[in-house]
Design a protein around this motif. Structure first.
Motif, PDB file in Angstrom:
ATOM      1  N   TRP A  70       0.902  -1.278  -0.008  1.00 49.87           N
ATOM      2  CA  TRP A  70       0.021   0.171  -0.051  1.00 49.87           C
ATOM      3  C   TRP A  70       0.707   1.309   0.142  1.00 49.87           C
ATOM      4  O   TRP A  70       0.668   2.314  -0.886  1.00 49.87           O
ATOM      5  CB  TRP A  70      -0.979  -0.108   1.219  1.00 49.87           C
ATOM      6  CG  TRP A  70      -1.801   1.319   1.220  1.00 49.87           C
ATOM      7  CD1 TRP A  70      -2.797   1.493   0.945  1.00 49.87           C
ATOM      8  CD2 TRP A  70      -1.320   2.365   2.180  1.00 49.87           C
ATOM      9  NE1 TRP A  70      -3.162   2.850   1.214  1.00 49.87           N
ATOM     10  CE2 TRP A  70      -2.210   3.438   2.044  1.00 49.87           C
ATOM     11  CE3 TRP A  70      -0.371   2.507   3.016  1.00 49.87           C
ATOM     12  CZ2 TRP A  70      -2.527   4.487   2.736  1.00 49.87           C
ATOM     13  CZ3 TRP A  70      -0.351   3.767   3.907  1.00 49.87           C
ATOM     14  CH2 TRP A  70      -1.338   4.780   3.596  1.00 49.87           C
ATOM     15  N   ASP A  73       2.468   1.874  -3.304  1.00 50.56           N
ATOM     16  CA  ASP A  73       1.441   2.162  -4.254  1.00 50.56           C
ATOM     17  C   ASP A  73       1.057   3.740  -3.925  1.00 50.56           C
ATOM     18  O   ASP A  73       0.899   4.500  -5.129  1.00 50.56           O
ATOM     19  CB  ASP A  73       0.208   1.524  -4.063  1.00 50.56           C
ATOM     20  CG  ASP A  73      -1.041   1.833  -5.174  1.00 50.56           C
ATOM     21  OD1 ASP A  73      -0.673   1.745  -6.284  1.00 50.56           O
ATOM     22  OD2 ASP A  73      -2.128   2.018  -4.661  1.00 50.56           O
ATOM     23  N   GLN A  74       1.131   4.022  -2.899  1.00 51.50           N
ATOM     24  CA  GLN A  74       0.702   5.690  -2.515  1.00 51.50           C
ATOM     25  C   GLN A  74       1.783   6.469  -3.084  1.00 51.50           C
ATOM     26  O   GLN A  74       1.677   7.283  -3.624  1.00 51.50           O
ATOM     27  CB  GLN A  74       0.409   5.728  -1.129  1.00 51.50           C
ATOM     28  CG  GLN A  74      -0.819   5.251  -0.440  1.00 51.50           C
ATOM     29  CD  GLN A  74      -1.963   5.841  -1.357  1.00 51.50           C
ATOM     30  OE1 GLN A  74      -2.090   7.084  -1.468  1.00 51.50           O
ATOM     31  NE2 GLN A  74      -2.945   4.870  -1.747  1.00 51.50           N
ATOM     32  N   TYR A  77       1.712   6.751  -6.574  1.00 52.81           N
ATOM     33  CA  TYR A  77       0.608   7.452  -7.147  1.00 52.81           C
ATOM     34  C   TYR A  77       1.148   8.902  -7.095  1.00 52.81           C
ATOM     35  O   TYR A  77       0.788   9.537  -7.890  1.00 52.81           O
ATOM     36  CB  TYR A  77      -0.712   7.074  -6.369  1.00 52.81           C
ATOM     37  CG  TYR A  77      -1.689   8.009  -6.533  1.00 52.81           C
ATOM     38  CD1 TYR A  77      -2.457   8.049  -7.503  1.00 52.81           C
ATOM     39  CD2 TYR A  77      -1.852   9.109  -5.685  1.00 52.81           C
ATOM     40  CE1 TYR A  77      -3.693   8.623  -7.793  1.00 52.81           C
ATOM     41  CE2 TYR A  77      -3.160   9.878  -5.852  1.00 52.81           C
ATOM     42  CZ  TYR A  77      -3.927   9.902  -6.898  1.00 52.81           C
ATOM     43  OH  TYR A  77      -4.900  10.618  -7.016  1.00 52.81           O
TER      44      TYR A  77
END
Length: 88
Positions: A70, A73-74, A77
């Protein structure tokens, strides 16, 4: 030499008729279950406490892996969004 080969082949007992396929399959399946049962008797099964400990360790590792994925991914992003805003 040919005489020796003839004697060896003559001394072997002739094979009888094979049982039909269902009898042979039944014997194989029966033997497989017997062997499986004897192997399962050799297994050292974990206690309830060991099983619970292993489950807790597995859940913790999965949660940590999820958090790391996570976070990556952040981060990815944010990088993509910043590149889009710079170019945009």
């Amino acid at each position: 030499m040919a005489k020796e080969i003839k004697e060896n082949s003559a001394s072997k007992p002739e094979k009888g008729k094979k049982a039909n396929i269902f009898v042979r399959a039944g014997k194989r399946i029966s033997r497989w279950f017997r062997e499986m049962k004897s192997e399962l008797k050799k297994v050292v099964w974990p206690t309830g406490k060991q099983t619970l400990n292993n489950v807790i360790v597995a859940v913790v590792v999965m949660v940590l892996a999820g958090v790391v994925i996570w976070a990556f991914d952040q981060l990815a992003y944010l990088i993509v969004q910043s590149l889009i805003s710079i170019g945009g």
